[in-house]
Design a protein around this motif. Structure first.
Motif, mmCIF file in Angstrom:
data_model
loop_
_atom_site.group_PDB
_atom_site.id
_atom_site.type_symbol
_atom_site.label_atom_id
_atom_site.label_comp_id
_atom_site.label_asym_id
_atom_site.label_seq_id
_atom_site.Cartn_x
_atom_site.Cartn_y
_atom_site.Cartn_z
ATOM 1 N N GLU A 1 -7.187 0.695 0.327
ATOM 2 C CA GLU A 1 -7.023 0.788 1.779
ATOM 3 C C GLU A 1 -7.791 -0.308 2.512
ATOM 4 O O GLU A 1 -7.492 -0.637 3.652
ATOM 5 C CB GLU A 1 -7.423 2.165 2.307
ATOM 6 N N GLN B 1 3.661 1.771 -1.264
ATOM 7 C CA GLN B 1 4.273 2.003 -2.580
ATOM 8 C C GLN B 1 3.225 2.053 -3.698
ATOM 9 O O GLN B 1 3.577 2.061 -4.869
ATOM 10 C CB GLN B 1 5.312 0.913 -2.862
ATOM 11 N N ASP B 2 1.967 2.070 -3.317
ATOM 12 C CA ASP B 2 0.863 2.132 -4.270
ATOM 13 C C ASP B 2 0.951 1.019 -5.321
ATOM 14 O O ASP B 2 0.653 1.223 -6.492
ATOM 15 C CB ASP B 2 0.807 3.505 -4.934
ATOM 16 N N ARG C 1 0.833 -1.213 0.000
ATOM 17 C CA ARG C 1 0.000 0.000 0.000
ATOM 18 C C ARG C 1 0.863 1.257 0.000
ATOM 19 O O ARG C 1 0.565 2.217 -0.708
ATOM 20 C CB ARG C 1 -0.916 0.021 1.230
ATOM 21 N N PHE D 1 -2.997 -0.937 -6.380
ATOM 22 C CA PHE D 1 -4.125 -0.332 -7.087
ATOM 23 C C PHE D 1 -4.359 -0.932 -8.469
ATOM 24 O O PHE D 1 -5.453 -1.408 -8.761
ATOM 25 C CB PHE D 1 -3.982 1.186 -7.186
#
Length: 117
Positions: A48, A28-29, A26, A32
């Motif tokens: 999230e 480091q994204d 999360r 998604f």
């Protein structure tokens, strides 16, 4: 996007490994786009809300390979117009992801799985 998971690699044999991995992914994204592509019901993945379950793990050629089951929510947003009758409801989603982590450098690659290998 460069992905490095040194904290997760260090926590590999710990009981909280999945929580540590989810937090680092999360941060480091990295969740998604794989979750967005794997969605079946909603139109926007809520990263999230993601929780990770380790389904399979093996090591070869200096790399740690993981198959993960990821549960998350997605939403079906309305048009955001005034008096829009469409509710912003959350929908349950599930995806299988494969993660390969180099044990020497902690560099990682995340990808979708068609099914739990």
């Amino acid at each position: 996007m460069s992905l490095t998971l040194p904290i997760s690699l260090a926590a590999r044999n710990q009981p909280d490994f999945c929580a540590v991995l989810a937090d680092e992914l999360r941060a480091q994204d990295a969740l998604f786009w794989p979750l967005q592509r794997a969605m079946e019901h909603g139109s926007h993945a809520l990263v999230e809300s993601a929780s990770i379950m380790l389904l399979r793990e093996w090591e070869n050629d200096g790399s740690l390979h993981l198959v993960l089951g990821v549960s998350c929510a997605s939403i079906i947003p309305g048009c955001a117009c005034e008096a829009d009758p469409t509710p912003m409801s959350e929908v349950a989603e599930y995806a299988w992801l494969q993660l390969c982590i180099d044990c020497a450098s902690a560099s990682a690659v995340i990808s979708e799985c068609e099914e739990a290998i």
